[in-house]
Design a protein around this motif. Structure first.
Motif, mmCIF file in Angstrom:
data_model
loop_
_atom_site.group_PDB
_atom_site.id
_atom_site.type_symbol
_atom_site.label_atom_id
_atom_site.label_comp_id
_atom_site.label_asym_id
_atom_site.label_seq_id
_atom_site.Cartn_x
_atom_site.Cartn_y
_atom_site.Cartn_z
ATOM 1 N N ALA A 18 0.862 -1.186 0.117
ATOM 2 C CA ALA A 18 0.186 -0.083 -0.105
ATOM 3 C C ALA A 18 0.873 1.262 -0.011
ATOM 4 N N ALA A 19 2.001 1.108 0.858
ATOM 5 C CA ALA A 19 2.817 2.294 0.791
ATOM 6 C C ALA A 19 3.524 2.507 -0.442
ATOM 7 N N SER A 20 3.898 1.449 -1.422
ATOM 8 C CA SER A 20 4.510 1.700 -2.605
ATOM 9 C C SER A 20 3.566 1.880 -3.581
ATOM 10 N N ALA A 21 2.286 2.052 -3.387
ATOM 11 C CA ALA A 21 1.219 2.167 -4.522
ATOM 12 C C ALA A 21 0.872 3.653 -4.734
ATOM 13 N N ASP A 22 1.930 4.556 -4.511
ATOM 14 C CA ASP A 22 1.929 6.001 -4.614
ATOM 15 C C ASP A 22 1.594 6.310 -5.961
ATOM 16 N N SER A 23 0.206 7.301 -6.191
ATOM 17 C CA SER A 23 0.043 7.796 -7.411
ATOM 18 C C SER A 23 -0.013 9.098 -7.412
ATOM 19 N N ARG A 24 0.187 9.840 -8.638
ATOM 20 C CA ARG A 24 0.298 11.356 -8.765
ATOM 21 C C ARG A 24 -0.537 11.421 -10.051
ATOM 22 N N VAL A 25 -1.366 12.798 -10.289
ATOM 23 C CA VAL A 25 -1.630 13.222 -11.353
ATOM 24 C C VAL A 25 -1.061 14.412 -11.746
ATOM 25 N N PHE A 26 -0.454 14.187 -13.148
ATOM 26 C CA PHE A 26 0.454 15.445 -13.721
ATOM 27 C C PHE A 26 -0.631 16.088 -14.663
ATOM 28 N N ILE A 27 -0.808 17.463 -14.690
ATOM 29 C CA ILE A 27 -1.206 18.187 -15.786
ATOM 30 C C ILE A 27 -0.215 18.734 -16.544
ATOM 31 N N GLY A 89 -10.170 29.167 -29.518
ATOM 32 C CA GLY A 89 -9.529 29.273 -30.724
ATOM 33 C C GLY A 89 -8.240 28.389 -30.617
ATOM 34 N N PRO A 90 -7.416 28.416 -31.833
ATOM 35 C CA PRO A 90 -6.623 27.475 -31.857
ATOM 36 C C PRO A 90 -5.424 27.913 -30.864
ATOM 37 N N ALA A 91 -5.333 29.064 -30.475
ATOM 38 C CA ALA A 91 -4.331 29.649 -29.487
ATOM 39 C C ALA A 91 -4.621 29.132 -28.072
ATOM 40 N N CYS A 92 -5.841 28.496 -28.014
ATOM 41 C CA CYS A 92 -5.976 28.173 -26.441
ATOM 42 C C CYS A 92 -5.537 26.934 -26.385
ATOM 43 N N GLY A 93 -4.848 26.852 -25.092
ATOM 44 C CA GLY A 93 -3.982 25.548 -24.943
ATOM 45 C C GLY A 93 -4.904 24.442 -24.269
ATOM 46 N N ASP A 94 -4.949 22.908 -24.657
ATOM 47 C CA ASP A 94 -5.557 22.020 -24.148
ATOM 48 C C ASP A 94 -4.455 21.363 -23.213
ATOM 49 N N TYR A 95 -5.251 20.852 -22.316
ATOM 50 C CA TYR A 95 -4.469 20.343 -21.011
ATOM 51 C C TYR A 95 -4.794 18.721 -20.954
ATOM 52 N N VAL A 96 -3.761 17.932 -20.538
ATOM 53 C CA VAL A 96 -3.988 16.566 -20.263
ATOM 54 C C VAL A 96 -3.584 16.207 -18.948
ATOM 55 N N ALA A 97 -4.404 15.278 -18.276
ATOM 56 C CA ALA A 97 -4.249 14.945 -16.926
ATOM 57 C C ALA A 97 -3.529 13.396 -17.168
ATOM 58 N N ILE A 98 -2.266 13.103 -16.545
ATOM 59 C CA ILE A 98 -1.669 11.803 -16.850
ATOM 60 C C ILE A 98 -1.582 11.359 -15.273
ATOM 61 N N THR A 99 -2.217 10.101 -14.947
ATOM 62 C CA THR A 99 -2.189 9.642 -13.646
ATOM 63 C C THR A 99 -1.235 8.577 -13.649
ATOM 64 N N CYS A 100 0.112 8.848 -12.857
ATOM 65 C CA CYS A 100 1.213 7.810 -12.851
ATOM 66 C C CYS A 100 1.082 7.258 -11.352
ATOM 67 N N GLN A 101 1.696 6.024 -11.428
ATOM 68 C CA GLN A 101 1.481 5.004 -9.986
ATOM 69 C C GLN A 101 3.046 4.384 -10.369
ATOM 70 N N ARG A 102 3.382 4.341 -8.837
ATOM 71 C CA ARG A 102 4.926 3.597 -8.658
ATOM 72 C C ARG A 102 4.706 2.209 -8.518
#
Length: 102
Positions: A18-27, A89-102
């Protein structure tokens, strides 16, 4: 006596996992690269799995468990709102959330 030692060992292993199952969301900013990887990540398509995993591994995580497009208003206090108007518009940035796990 033997069963209590076995139970203690099992509890220790569960606690350690459980301690090693660290997860984090990066935007991250979803930048068009000409290869379509950005759209694979943003749509959550299977073709984005390798890029998401590589992103996680570059930050010392073992795997990517999820990735998807996020709206700027989902990211509290980190993405400028632009005066209350929805950016489209095309100048607007899109963002992605990536969930990473150890």
């Amino acid at each position: 006596m033997r069963s209590s030692a076995l139970i203690a060992c099992a509890f220790f292993l569960l606690a350690a996992s459980a301690a090693s199952a660290d997860s984090r969301v990066f935007i991250v900013a979803n930048q068009a690269d000409g290869y379509g990887v950005d759209e694979c990540l943003a749509r959550g398509d299977k073709c984005g799995a390798h890029a998401a995993r590589a992103y996680c591994q570059s930050r010392e995580f073992a795997q990517a468990t999820a990735y998807r497009r996020v709206e700027p208003d989902e990211v509290t206090g980190t993405v400028p709102a632009g005066g209350g108007e929805k950016c489209s518009g095309p100048a607007c940035g899109d963002y992605v959330a990536i969930t990473c796990q150890r």
